[in-house]
Design a protein around this motif. Structure first.
Motif, PDB file in Angstrom:
ATOM      1  N   ALA A  28       0.811  -1.221   0.000  1.00  0.00           N
ATOM      2  CA  ALA A  28       0.000   0.000   0.000  1.00  0.00           C
ATOM      3  C   ALA A  28       0.845   1.271   0.000  1.00  0.00           C
ATOM      4  N   LEU A  29       2.165   1.129   0.087  1.00  0.00           N
ATOM      5  CA  LEU A  29       3.035   2.301   0.103  1.00  0.00           C
ATOM      6  C   LEU A  29       3.009   3.001  -1.256  1.00  0.00           C
ATOM      7  N   PRO A  30       3.109   4.324  -1.259  1.00  0.00           N
ATOM      8  CA  PRO A  30       3.186   5.035  -2.536  1.00  0.00           C
ATOM      9  C   PRO A  30       4.461   4.681  -3.278  1.00  0.00           C
ATOM     10  N   LYS A  31       4.404   4.716  -4.591  1.00  0.00           N
ATOM     11  CA  LYS A  31       5.585   4.423  -5.401  1.00  0.00           C
ATOM     12  C   LYS A  31       6.537   5.613  -5.332  1.00  0.00           C
ATOM     13  N   GLY A  32       7.718   5.427  -5.857  1.00  0.00           N
ATOM     14  CA  GLY A  32       8.669   6.525  -5.844  1.00  0.00           C
ATOM     15  C   GLY A  32       9.950   6.218  -5.120  1.00  0.00           C
ATOM     16  N   GLY A  33      10.000   5.045  -4.496  1.00  0.00           N
ATOM     17  CA  GLY A  33      11.235   4.639  -3.831  1.00  0.00           C
ATOM     18  C   GLY A  33      12.127   3.868  -4.789  1.00  0.00           C
ATOM     19  N   ALA A  34      13.375   3.705  -4.402  1.00  0.00           N
ATOM     20  CA  ALA A  34      14.317   2.956  -5.236  1.00  0.00           C
ATOM     21  C   ALA A  34      15.465   2.467  -4.370  1.00  0.00           C
ATOM     22  N   MET A  35      16.187   1.486  -4.895  1.00  0.00           N
ATOM     23  CA  MET A  35      17.370   0.953  -4.226  1.00  0.00           C
ATOM     24  C   MET A  35      18.422   0.662  -5.291  1.00  0.00           C
ATOM     25  N   ALA A  36      19.689   0.741  -4.893  1.00  0.00           N
ATOM     26  CA  ALA A  36      20.763   0.462  -5.842  1.00  0.00           C
ATOM     27  C   ALA A  36      21.931  -0.174  -5.113  1.00  0.00           C
ATOM     28  N   ALA A  37      22.611  -1.083  -5.799  1.00  0.00           N
ATOM     29  CA  ALA A  37      23.818  -1.716  -5.278  1.00  0.00           C
ATOM     30  C   ALA A  37      25.024  -0.992  -5.851  1.00  0.00           C
ATOM     31  N   LEU A  38      26.000  -0.728  -4.978  1.00  0.00           N
ATOM     32  CA  LEU A  38      27.182   0.019  -5.399  1.00  0.00           C
ATOM     33  C   LEU A  38      28.461  -0.705  -4.987  1.00  0.00           C
ATOM     34  N   PRO A  49      20.653  14.309   1.117  1.00  0.00           N
ATOM     35  CA  PRO A  49      19.262  14.098   1.521  1.00  0.00           C
ATOM     36  C   PRO A  49      18.544  13.104   0.611  1.00  0.00           C
ATOM     37  N   GLY A  50      17.621  12.354   1.204  1.00  0.00           N
ATOM     38  CA  GLY A  50      16.765  11.482   0.415  1.00  0.00           C
ATOM     39  C   GLY A  50      17.302  10.103   0.140  1.00  0.00           C
ATOM     40  N   VAL A  51      18.503   9.788   0.619  1.00  0.00           N
ATOM     41  CA  VAL A  51      19.063   8.461   0.362  1.00  0.00           C
ATOM     42  C   VAL A  51      19.911   8.039   1.556  1.00  0.00           C
ATOM     43  N   VAL A  52      19.833   6.766   1.911  1.00  0.00           N
ATOM     44  CA  VAL A  52      20.569   6.230   3.060  1.00  0.00           C
ATOM     45  C   VAL A  52      21.191   4.892   2.682  1.00  0.00           C
ATOM     46  N   VAL A  53      22.127   4.439   3.490  1.00  0.00           N
ATOM     47  CA  VAL A  53      22.680   3.098   3.325  1.00  0.00           C
ATOM     48  C   VAL A  53      21.674   2.103   3.886  1.00  0.00           C
ATOM     49  N   ALA A  54      21.231   1.167   3.070  1.00  0.00           N
ATOM     50  CA  ALA A  54      20.272   0.155   3.503  1.00  0.00           C
ATOM     51  C   ALA A  54      20.954  -1.128   3.940  1.00  0.00           C
ATOM     52  N   ALA A  55      22.127  -1.404   3.377  1.00  0.00           N
ATOM     53  CA  ALA A  55      22.831  -2.635   3.721  1.00  0.00           C
ATOM     54  C   ALA A  55      24.309  -2.499   3.401  1.00  0.00           C
ATOM     55  N   VAL A  56      25.116  -3.103   4.259  1.00  0.00           N
ATOM     56  CA  VAL A  56      26.554  -3.221   4.003  1.00  0.00           C
ATOM     57  C   VAL A  56      26.832  -4.705   3.826  1.00  0.00           C
ATOM     58  N   ASN A  57      27.054  -5.094   2.581  1.00  0.00           N
ATOM     59  CA  ASN A  57      27.160  -6.508   2.242  1.00  0.00           C
ATOM     60  C   ASN A  57      28.582  -6.992   2.049  1.00  0.00           C
ATOM     61  N   GLY A  58      29.535  -6.093   2.194  1.00  0.00           N
ATOM     62  CA  GLY A  58      30.934  -6.445   2.043  1.00  0.00           C
ATOM     63  C   GLY A  58      31.773  -5.202   2.220  1.00  0.00           C
ATOM     64  N   ARG A  60      33.402  -3.505   0.153  1.00  0.00           N
ATOM     65  CA  ARG A  60      33.110  -2.555  -0.936  1.00  0.00           C
ATOM     66  C   ARG A  60      31.837  -2.958  -1.653  1.00  0.00           C
ATOM     67  N   ALA A  61      30.824  -3.269  -0.885  1.00  0.00           N
ATOM     68  CA  ALA A  61      29.530  -3.653  -1.452  1.00  0.00           C
ATOM     69  C   ALA A  61      28.426  -3.139  -0.551  1.00  0.00           C
ATOM     70  N   VAL A  62      27.731  -2.105  -1.004  1.00  0.00           N
ATOM     71  CA  VAL A  62      26.646  -1.523  -0.218  1.00  0.00           C
ATOM     72  C   VAL A  62      25.383  -1.433  -1.063  1.00  0.00           C
ATOM     73  N   VAL A  63      24.259  -1.301  -0.368  1.00  0.00           N
ATOM     74  CA  VAL A  63      22.980  -1.021  -1.014  1.00  0.00           C
ATOM     75  C   VAL A  63      22.477   0.285  -0.444  1.00  0.00           C
ATOM     76  N   VAL A  64      22.067   1.209  -1.333  1.00  0.00           N
ATOM     77  CA  VAL A  64      21.485   2.467  -0.889  1.00  0.00           C
ATOM     78  C   VAL A  64      19.998   2.462  -1.212  1.00  0.00           C
ATOM     79  N   SER A  65      19.242   3.257  -0.463  1.00  0.00           N
ATOM     80  CA  SER A  65      17.790   3.222  -0.567  1.00  0.00           C
ATOM     81  C   SER A  65      17.232   4.609  -0.289  1.00  0.00           C
ATOM     82  N   GLY A  66      16.098   4.937  -0.933  1.00  0.00           N
ATOM     83  CA  GLY A  66      15.468   6.226  -0.662  1.00  0.00           C
ATOM     84  C   GLY A  66      14.665   6.726  -1.843  1.00  0.00           C
ATOM     85  N   GLU A 147      16.158  -0.517  10.274  1.00  0.00           N
ATOM     86  CA  GLU A 147      17.561  -0.146  10.364  1.00  0.00           C
ATOM     87  C   GLU A 147      18.401  -0.839   9.288  1.00  0.00           C
ATOM     88  N   PRO A 148      19.560  -0.284   8.959  1.00  0.00           N
ATOM     89  CA  PRO A 148      20.393  -0.884   7.903  1.00  0.00           C
ATOM     90  C   PRO A 148      20.921  -2.259   8.283  1.00  0.00           C
TER      91      PRO A 148
END
Length: 224
Positions: A28-38, A49-58, A60-66, A147-148
């Motif tokens: 039910a959440l409004p659209k407009g969010g996104a995530m990316a692996a870097l 503003p508008g983007v945070v670290v969602a996961a630290v997978n290594g 030099r491997a992170v996921v950002v979200s917002g 939390e991340p």
């Protein structure tokens, strides 16, 4: 929540109710969010503003979200630096402020469930530490959602404890593919664009289990 269920933290019925409620609320959440692996370390990012670290997978491997525009700008910046990047196929910005609206409703559902402390050693993927009685509270599960994820640190803790075999339970194989980058001598890889590795499942050779976005435990410990 597979790891939590295997660790005896709630009944199958309660687990299904928690997952069903969360699926409905997120749908039910409004659209407009996104995530990316870097291909980057958290220390390199310097996010605006508008983007945070969602996961630290290594290392030099992170996921950002917002917000979609903010995430796209970050991904394009790092691609321009010659780093590997990938847009995740989702319009829900997990582990970001986009998830704040449904948290109270999710908490109310959790408060009606019979939540318990784990019967098996369990490692939280947001603290990368073993958990205990706090898992019997609704607030623990809300934090796991918001939390991340510290996937790399959680895997590192398992490796320090002698875990040598990891098992992923789920529809994909993203977390398992990130293990090499988290273990000694491994090579960091950015998360696959197919699915955000903001949760997963890994486990020890003598036991198992994991889940989509929260914790894990082996036979001695898991991570997920």
């Amino acid at each position: 929540m597979a790891a939590a269920r295997a660790a005896g933290m709630f009944s199958l019925a309660d687990g299904c109710r928690a997952v069903g409620t969360l699926t409905r609320l997120m749908g039910a959440l409004p659209k407009g969010g996104a995530m990316a692996a870097l291909e980057a370390s958290p220390q390199e990012l310097g996010l605006g503003p508008g983007v945070v670290v969602a996961a630290v997978n290594g290392p030099r491997a992170v996921v950002v979200s917002g917000d979609r525009d903010a995430v796209t700008a970050v991904r394009e910046e790092w691609a321009g630096r010659g780093r590997r990047t990938g847009a995740l196929r989702t319009d829900v910005a997990a582990h970001s402020a986009h998830l704040d609206p449904p948290l109270d409703a999710y908490r109310r559902t959790l408060e009606t469930l019979d939540l318990r402390a784990p019967r098996l050693p369990l490692v939280s993927d947001i603290t990368a530490k073993p958990v205990g009685a706090e898992t019997a509270t609704a607030e623990f599960w809300v934090r796991e959602l918001r939390e991340p994820v510290r996937f790399a640190d959680a895997v590192g803790l398992l490796a320090q404890g002698g875990v040598t075999t990891y098992l992923e339970l789920g529809p994909g194989e993203v977390p398992a593919g990130l293990l090499d980058g988290c273990l000694p001598g491994g090579e960091a890889e950015p998360s696959s664009p197919r699915r955000p590795a903001t949760g997963g499942t890994c486990t020890k050779s003598t036991r198992n289990t994991g889940s989509d976005d929260c914790v894990s435990a082996p036979p001695a410990a898991d991570v997920g």
